[in-house]
Design an enzyme around this catalytic site. Structure first.
Site, PDB file in Angstrom:
ATOM      1  N   ARG C 298       0.799  -1.223   0.000  1.00 59.69           N
ATOM      2  CA  ARG C 298       0.000   0.000   0.000  1.00 59.69           C
ATOM      3  C   ARG C 298       0.836   1.280   0.000  1.00 59.69           C
ATOM      4  O   ARG C 298       0.488   2.249  -0.667  1.00 59.69           O
ATOM      5  CB  ARG C 298      -0.898   0.006   1.234  1.00 59.69           C
ATOM      6  CG  ARG C 298      -1.969  -1.018   1.086  1.00 59.69           C
ATOM      7  CD  ARG C 298      -2.920  -1.006   2.222  1.00 59.69           C
ATOM      8  NE  ARG C 298      -3.987  -1.942   1.888  1.00 59.69           N
ATOM      9  CZ  ARG C 298      -4.970  -2.274   2.697  1.00 59.69           C
ATOM     10  NH1 ARG C 298      -5.030  -1.752   3.903  1.00 59.69           N
ATOM     11  NH2 ARG C 298      -5.893  -3.114   2.311  1.00 59.69           N
ATOM     12  N   HIS C 366      -5.963   5.907   6.250  1.00 59.27           N
ATOM     13  CA  HIS C 366      -6.769   4.698   6.300  1.00 59.27           C
ATOM     14  C   HIS C 366      -6.625   3.894   7.585  1.00 59.27           C
ATOM     15  O   HIS C 366      -7.596   3.293   8.047  1.00 59.27           O
ATOM     16  CB  HIS C 366      -6.360   3.820   5.104  1.00 59.27           C
ATOM     17  CG  HIS C 366      -7.086   2.529   5.012  1.00 59.27           C
ATOM     18  ND1 HIS C 366      -8.459   2.465   5.003  1.00 59.27           N
ATOM     19  CD2 HIS C 366      -6.642   1.246   4.931  1.00 59.27           C
ATOM     20  CE1 HIS C 366      -8.822   1.191   4.912  1.00 59.27           C
ATOM     21  NE2 HIS C 366      -7.750   0.438   4.881  1.00 59.27           N
ATOM     22  N   SER C 419      -5.403  -6.705   8.758  1.00 58.33           N
ATOM     23  CA  SER C 419      -5.978  -5.994   9.907  1.00 58.33           C
ATOM     24  C   SER C 419      -7.101  -6.794  10.547  1.00 58.33           C
ATOM     25  O   SER C 419      -7.186  -6.901  11.770  1.00 58.33           O
ATOM     26  CB  SER C 419      -6.494  -4.622   9.491  1.00 58.33           C
ATOM     27  OG  SER C 419      -7.478  -4.758   8.503  1.00 58.33           O
TER      28      SER C 419
END
Lengths: 282, 306, 665
Positions: C298, C366, C419
């Site tokens: 990311r 995020h 996550s």
């Protein structure tokens, strides 16, 4: 009243909010006027109202209370009645609302739940309904016992839409058979006593489309199936599936397009079979 | 009066004048609970009662209505054909009232009265959510109320409700009831259907009944879980529509047929046929003389000729 | 102990997993949440949950490789034992969620289907449509509801956590909370408090996070003395849908299922994207990272999109920054089956059908990799001691942190679909540890003097009343929040410069001072969202300052923390010998950088409200750090040099580190 800029968009938006200061108090309309921006939704309208804290006449007012969280239409928090229709405030896009009615945007709290304040309501009854229909998989425990049962793609595709239900309450808000239950506290009643009384009242009211659909979701699961009868029994108890009047508003207003009427019909079939079996077999 | 209230209420609902936000409707169940905290019979057996209500709408009430309208429409063929069918029904003799009460009147009363209870538990919102199925939801209730009171009136109008002569002769007749005489079936029914007001009333009543049945079959299929998917429900809806339109044609034809035999030359002919049939049945000994089942005065001149 | 109670704060995946497991262990749970737990932010997670699985194993995948990908993706900034434990638990966690009824997508034979996510070469991600987080959360929500019916869990929904209650020995004995409807403030006695309150995205104003993600609960713990780790590591998601109220996530699964990122080669090409021929499209991720293509980690995807728009001027639109994320080459029915949920979000909010028109996206804040500092107890082989009361415990005994609000699992950068795993994992493992902790307590919280709880309750009541009683005419908290968000977004998002960070720190100090004089537009004491928001805003400043200070101090590039002034750079030479020399120098710089900066930032809040930073050695004993070379010029040469150095070290005596597995590059 509405002035437009050169690109055809209004300079300001009129918003009419049905406010209520607390449970049991009288509701009243309040007008707000906020600057127009591109790509607004009702959430950003309410954010602006909170920021300016003044009504359309410039009088200082407390910010409108409302419930929201994800703003992506997956949490179910921000349901309200926008221009007469129950929907999520986050997906209620201002441009679209103004196309319906350029004069103003009208915001009301959901009518089937007790108002806590302004646009914020108490949807505890919906979560209580999930308890009533035992909307869970009764696993033995959480230790390592291998994977769940294998399931066909078609079964997953049947279950997945049902599992997207976010208990937002649109289905029951639009349901003519789901009537509001609001208790007022009696003198000297403790929190616990009131909660118990409320729970009992909720348990007698109509469970509503969302909970019926959840019962069907778990009855479709290979493990959940083992307790299918219990769920069907819950659905045929007081306030169960029989209260449904087939107005089918639920399926139209559901923001997740869950096939609620199919779930209801499937629950009806399960109840039919279960009743006949119970009559013949026990 | 629940009736006037309900009709008004539904009219308002459909016309878009009610705002559910501003009032709360106590359902019948809650009222029942207040009266009896130990949960009333109605509450304990809510599911069973609702299913019986649903079932009774089809069998026997709906099924009876279909036969009834078809039998009545047979008057279009001739007054004799219709009279024949009436004789067939009346061949049950002393059993007829038992059959009528068990399979017709009690189910209708149950379906109608319990229907009113159901209506009280809902809160129509067609003005806010003018979707097709929701309109039908409101219409189902409105048509149910219309149908129920139409049937009450219709049974009084034709049969006078109960067969005690003190009632029939003393009260019902005076109020315009008990006009149908089974041994002069077409002619008496026809005569009862001559006033424009009555015809309009019957037409509305029959159409309400037909809509209520056709739409009721559709919702029943969902309630019992016969058709479940949206597509299946759509298909079923089409079938129910065709059925409803067909039945409406039959029902309106019956009214037209009765009107036709109820005046002028048609009436004369019908009476002649009916009296001839009566005479022949009497002559062959299959029928006892039952003057109360004939029109007053009986067409005595025909009888006197023999 | 008969009346042992645990207070779980936060009802997302981590909080619910903990509550469910604690209840199973027979412990009474009070579950406090700002929102009905079913509406927690975990519902926003879209893509999936990672674990090695029966599809990847035959291809050579293993728990160890998942562990390796996670620490490599995280730039080695996480302690390795908890991560290793998590990777080894992952398959079992997914099995459990499967048993709990999660509607995972299926293969034709009925097994769980898997997709590929960023930062790995394996299809390691189980998913339920494009709403995996929602599905996982619901499964746990259902189990907790079951325990609620059993009477083992009591929910306090619409309650705000105001702070922990610590006794004279600094042991956590409960907490103070506030009913957001009645505004009642009360204390909760608890033998342990578990904070599972998620990330702090609202510090940046608009982000992909939900409105409850203010970080206030974590900040209140921080203010009560809990350390805060790696605050400067905020993940920026490469693909979000810009919006006025929020930046909505467009899941990595869009790229996992074949989505391609591109911009027109001609800046601001006015043509309809569908009319732009292949040759005139710049698929910049695929060109620069041939191995991973659109599925680079990311931080890299984010930076490349940012670069293309900001520095190369190739943004699709002139007035706002965005690039195309294109799914239009994939059949619509396949998209609906695998990504229906997120595509309908795009369609609903943008009014454009992403099945036929490329989406416009841009990076957005995020995820908080950093968070409350949490402990663990290590086994000899580098796992976690099962049932250790130290696992997930903060430096305040009896106060635990799990889920996104702990700092433990993701290092400098989190891999997609890790996550959900870390949240459930930390929730599940914290429970047996707490059981041990409670057993070790000489006295339960219920036996503590009432004055202990009264004092803290009174303090919170006073703070509340003081805010309500302020006279009007002060600062507007909503406007201050907007300015805070802008300042943070400008200075500490994708690219960070020390002078910007310093300036931002000054701005934020000013804003904090102004925020102290906020006056409320609602001074009532019933469902007063104004005062709740103002309190949350005030509590954002300690964390905002920690983020800025940590970023300012950390003069290097690591994971999501990117400072152009401290880039190690690539190899520019053409000549092989020169290349080799540059590679050697590069590796020297890399080792020096690690010596200095391969440390967790650990902040404590001083009494003057300023964070103080210390640095903590990272346990990298299982997988030695190695360069992260995704797409770097001259990566092959650096790799070669590095391998030789590793080999040399292994030969030298007294260096018994286990084999590291080198990810393909």
């Amino acid at each position: 009243m509405t002035t437009s800029t050169h690109d055809g968009n209004p300079e300001a938006i009129n918003v009419r909010v049905l406010r209520q200061d607390g449970p049991g108090q009288a509701s009243y309309w309040q007008r707000h006027r906020i600057a127009y921006e591109h790509d607004m939704n009702v959430i950003s309208v309410l954010q602006k109202i909170a920021t300016q804290s003044r009504d359309a006449d410039g009088q200082p007012v407390a910010p409108v209370a409302w419930d929201c969280n994800c703003l992506e239409e997956v949490c179910g928090a921000c349901t309200m009645v926008v221009n007469g229709k129950t929907q999520q405030a986050c997906t209620a896009l201002v441009d679209r609302l103004l196309a319906e009615n350029p004069a103003e945007i009208e915001l009301r709290p959901m009518s089937k739940f007790p108002v806590l304040r302004d646009l914020m309501v108490d949807r505890a009854r919906m979560f209580q309904a999930l308890k009533r229909v035992k909307a869970w998989i009764p696993v033995d425990g959480y230790s390592d016992m291998g994977p769940g049962p294998r399931q066909s793609q078609s079964r997953q595709q049947l279950a997945y839409p049902l599992s997207e239900c976010m208990t937002c309450g649109c289905c029951v808000e639009a349901c003519p058979q789901y009537t509001k239950i609001e208790l007022t506290r009696r003198n000297g009643e403790t929190d616990e006593q009131f909660a118990t009384r409320e729970e009992e009242a909720y348990n007698r009211g109509f469970v509503g489309a969302a909970a019926i659909s959840q019962a069907m979701l778990f009855n479709e699961n290979p493990t959940g199936q083992m307790n299918a009868d219990e769920r069907v029994d819950a659905l045929t108890a007081e306030g169960g599936i029989q209260v449904c009047g087939n107005a089918q508003n639920c399926v139209v207003v559901c923001p997740k397009e869950i096939p609620l009427t199919k779930s209801i019909a499937r629950a009806g079939r399960a109840a039919t079979v279960r009743s006949i079996k119970r009559w013949l077999d026990t | 009066m629940p009736a006037a209230g309900s009709i008004l209420y539904y009219t308002l609902g459909v016309a878009g004048k009610t705002h559910p936000t501003h009032f709360e409707v106590l359902s019948f169940w809650k009222v029942a609970r207040v009266n009896n905290p130990q949960t009333s019979f109605l509450v304990r057996h809510e599911f069973l009662l609702r299913r019986l209500h649903s079932l009774s709408g089809l069998i026997p009430v709906g099924a009876y209505m279909v036969i009834h309208l078809m039998v009545n429409a047979s008057v279009l063929e001739s007054a004799g054909v219709f009279q024949d069918k009436v004789y067939l029904i009346h061949s049950l003799g002393k059993l007829l009232p038992v059959v009528e009460w068990t399979f017709i009147f009690i189910p209708i009363l149950f379906h109608g009265l319990f229907g009113l209870v159901i209506i009280k538990g809902g809160l129509p919102n067609t003005s806010q959510y003018p979707y097709q199925a929701n309109l039908r939801y409101s219409l189902q209730r409105a048509s149910g109320v219309v149908a129920f009171f139409f049937i009450m009136w219709h049974v009084f109008h034709m049969h006078g409700w109960i067969h005690a002569s003190w009632w029939i002769d003393g009260v019902a007749a005076a109020w315009g009831g008990a006009q149908f005489k089974p041994y002069n079936a077409a002619s008496t029914a026809g005569m009862a259907l001559q006033s424009g007001l009555v015809i309009v009333g019957y037409s509305i009543g029959v159409l309400a009944c037909v809509f209520h049945l056709a739409n009721g079959i559709w919702t029943m299929g969902i309630t019992w879980g016969v058709w479940t998917s949206a597509a299946a429900q759509q298909r079923a809806s089409r079938v129910c529509t065709v059925f409803g339109v067909a039945l409406a044609v039959v029902g309106l034809s019956a009214i037209y047929g009765m009107w036709q035999v109820g005046h002028g030359e048609g009436l004369e002919k019908a009476r002649q046929v009916e009296d001839a049939m009566y005479a022949s049945k009497r002559a062959s000994g299959v029928l006892e003389d039952q003057p109360h089942k004939r029109s007053h005065p009986p067409a005595s001149h025909t009888e006197n000729k023999h | 102990m008969a009346n042992e109670r645990v207070l779980v704060v936060g009802g997302g995946l981590a909080g619910l997993a903990a509550a469910m497991r604690l209840a199973e262990l027979g412990i009474q749970v009070d579950l406090m949440s700002l929102t009905p737990v079913k509406r927690s932010h975990s519902v926003c997670a879209q893509g999936g949950i990672n674990s090695v699985n029966d599809q990847t194993r035959p291809l050579g995948d293993s728990e160890w490789l998942h562990f390796d990908d996670t620490v490599y993706g995280g730039d080695f900034l996480q302690h390795q034992p908890p991560v290793k434990e998590m990777a080894y638990w992952a398959p079992r966690i997914i099995d459990l969620m499967d048993r709990l009824g999660v509607t995972f997508n299926r293969t034709p034979e009925g097994f769980r289907d898997q997709r590929r996510f960023g930062g790995t070469l394996y299809k390691r991600t189980a998913f339920a449509g494009a709403t995996t987080g929602q599905q996982l959360l619901y499964a746990l929500d259902e189990q907790v509801r079951r325990w609620e019916v059993e009477g083992r869990v009591k929910k306090y929904e619409f309650w705000d956590f105001l702070g922990p209650v610590l006794d004279d020995n600094g042991v956590c004995r409960g907490a103070v909370g506030q009913d957001l409807v009645s505004m009642e403030i009360r204390s909760f006695q608890a033998d342990a408090v578990v904070v599972a309150t998620g990330g702090a995205g609202l510090i940046y104003g608009r982000s992909t996070m939900s409105m409850v993600c203010t970080g206030s609960a974590a900040s209140r713990c921080f203010q009560a003395g809990v350390r805060y780790g790696n605050g400067e590591f905020m993940q920026v998601h490469p693909t979000a849908i810009p919006g006025a109220d929020k930046l909505r996530l467009m899941s990595e699964s869009a790229r996992g299922e074949g989505g391609r990122v591109w911009v027109p080669r001609k800046p601001q090409d006015p043509r309809d994207p569908r009319d732009i021929p292949e040759g005139e499209r710049y698929y910049f991720l695929e060109e620069r990272y041939p191995t991973y293509g659109n599925l680079v980690p990311r931080d890299i995807a984010t930076r490349e999109i940012f670069n293309v728009c900001v520095y190369e001027g190739l943004s699709v639109d002139a007035d706002r920054q965005c690039v195309y994320l294109d799914l239009t080459h994939i059949p619509a029915d396949e998209l609906d089956r695998k990504l229906g949920g997120i595509l309908s979000i795009y369609e609903k909010f943008q009014g454009v059908n992403p099945r036929t028109v490329p989406m416009k996206i841009f990076p957005a804040i995020h995820y908080s990799m950093g968070g409350l500092w949490a402990d663990y107890e290590r086994t000899a082989d580098g796992g976690l001691v099962a049932g250790s009361p130290r696992n997930q415990q903060t430096n305040v005994p009896g106060l635990y942190a799990i889920g996104e609000c702990d700092y433990q699992y993701h290092g400098a950068n989190r891999l997609g679909a890790n996550s959900l795993l870390s949240c459930i994992f930390s929730g599940l493992i914290v429970a047996p540890g707490i059981e041990t902790w409670i057993k070790s307590l000489p006295r339960s919280a219920a036996d503590q003097p009432a004055s202990l709880f009264d004092t803290e309750r009174t303090r919170q009541q006073q703070r509340h009343d003081e805010l309500l009683n302020r006279s009007g005419g002060g600062e507007n908290p909503y406007l201050i929040h907007q300015q805070l968000g802008q300042t943070m977004t400008n200075a500490a998002t994708v690219v960070r410069h020390n002078k910007d960070l310093e300036a931002a720190y000054g701005t934020i100090a000013d804003l904090e001072a102004r925020a102290q004089t906020c006056s409320l537009s609602d001074t009532g004491n019933w469902t007063n969202q104004n005062v709740v928001f103002t309190k949350a805003l005030l509590d954002m400043f300690p964390l905002a300052k920690t983020i800025l200070q940590g970023a300012l101090a950390r003069d290097e590039c690591r994971g999501a923390h990117f400072k152009p002034d401290f880039v190690l750079g690539g190899i520019e030479a053409e000549d092989p010998a020169e290349q080799r020399r540059e590679a050697e120098a590069w590796c020297d710089r890399f080792e020096a950088k690690n010596t200095k900066w391969l440390k967790s930032t650990v902040a404590t809040l001083k009494s003057d409200g300023e964070p103080e930073l210390t640095y903590e050695e990272v346990d990298t004993s299982l997988i030695p750090p190695r360069p992260r070379l995704y797409g770097l010029v001259g990566a092959e040469m650096i790799e070669e040099v590095w391998q030789q150095r590793v080999a040399q070290k292994e030969q030298s005596p007294g260096n018994g580190q286990p084999d590291s597995t080198v990810a393909a590059s």
